[in-house]
Design an enzyme around this catalytic site. Structure first.
Site, PDB file in Angstrom:
ATOM      1  N   LYS A  12     -75.052 -13.985   9.327  1.00 56.64           N
ATOM      2  CA  LYS A  12     -74.993 -13.677   7.900  1.00 56.64           C
ATOM      3  C   LYS A  12     -75.466 -12.237   7.626  1.00 56.64           C
ATOM      4  CE  LYS A  12     -75.710 -18.434   6.369  1.00 56.64           C
ATOM      5  NZ  LYS A  12     -76.588 -19.316   5.570  1.00 56.64           N
ATOM      6  N   TYR A  52     -67.085 -21.979   1.433  1.00 57.24           N
ATOM      7  CA  TYR A  52     -68.118 -22.801   0.793  1.00 57.24           C
ATOM      8  C   TYR A  52     -67.545 -23.762  -0.242  1.00 57.24           C
ATOM      9  CZ  TYR A  52     -71.770 -19.983   2.983  1.00 57.24           C
ATOM     10  OH  TYR A  52     -72.601 -19.372   3.890  1.00 57.24           O
ATOM     11  N   GLU A 131     -63.288 -24.532   9.459  1.00 56.24           N
ATOM     12  CA  GLU A 131     -63.946 -23.232   9.390  1.00 56.24           C
ATOM     13  C   GLU A 131     -63.316 -22.223  10.345  1.00 56.24           C
ATOM     14  OE1 GLU A 131     -68.213 -23.591   9.492  1.00 56.24           O
ATOM     15  OE2 GLU A 131     -68.203 -25.017   7.828  1.00 56.24           O
TER      16      GLU A 131
END
Length: 154
Positions: A12, A52, A131
């Site tokens: 991240k 998300y 994903e």
């Protein structure tokens, strides 16, 4: 022997800014997992919203999307025996206060909103495939023989 699988992992923006990309990659490599896909990018908002999407109705959704698009990320695909469970164990609990020392989050994160790394959930059937497909085209994933595989698996 358990099945070899691919799993999605993403460093991240907080970990990227802190210079922890190499540390995350090293830990996964040292465990014996095989890196088959990697990028460095600032994630487009539309892809972040898709990534998300299951949290869209939750109060923290906008903050998640804002954060993940705030700076560079390193999406990756790793392969190995029970790769998703292996990675989830290595990164630790989502909340760094609950993550064990020795896990990536336990060693490098202090705050739930800045927890260093994302990994597909092994309890969410289809999370990996979904994903990986959001972040990688099939031709961006590499097939190769892992030179130490005979020392990793029976």
């Amino acid at each position: 022997m358990s099945e070899h699988e691919r799993t999605f992992v993403m460093v991240k923006p907080d970990a990227f800014a802190r210079g922890l990309v190499g540390e995350v990659i090293s830990r996964l490599e040292e465990r014996g997992l095989k890196l088959v896909g990697i990028k460095v990018e600032t994630m487009p908002r539309e892809r972040a919203e898709e990534h998300y999407g299951e949290h869209e109705d939750k109060p923290f959704y906008d903050d998640l999307v804002d954060f993940i698009t705030s700076g560079p990320v390193v999406p990756m695909v790793w392969e190995g025996q029970d790769a998703t469970r292996q990675v989830r164990q290595m990164i630790g609990e989502t909340d760094p206060l609950e993550a064990e020392p020795g896990t990536i989050r336990g060693d490098y994160a202090l705050d739930l909103g800045r927890n260093v790394v994302h990994a597909a959930d092994h309890e969410d059937e289809g999370a990996n495939e979904r994903e990986i497909a959001i972040h990688f085209d099939e031709d961006e994933l590499t097939e190769y023989d892992q030179h130490d595989a005979e020392w990793l698996y029976e």
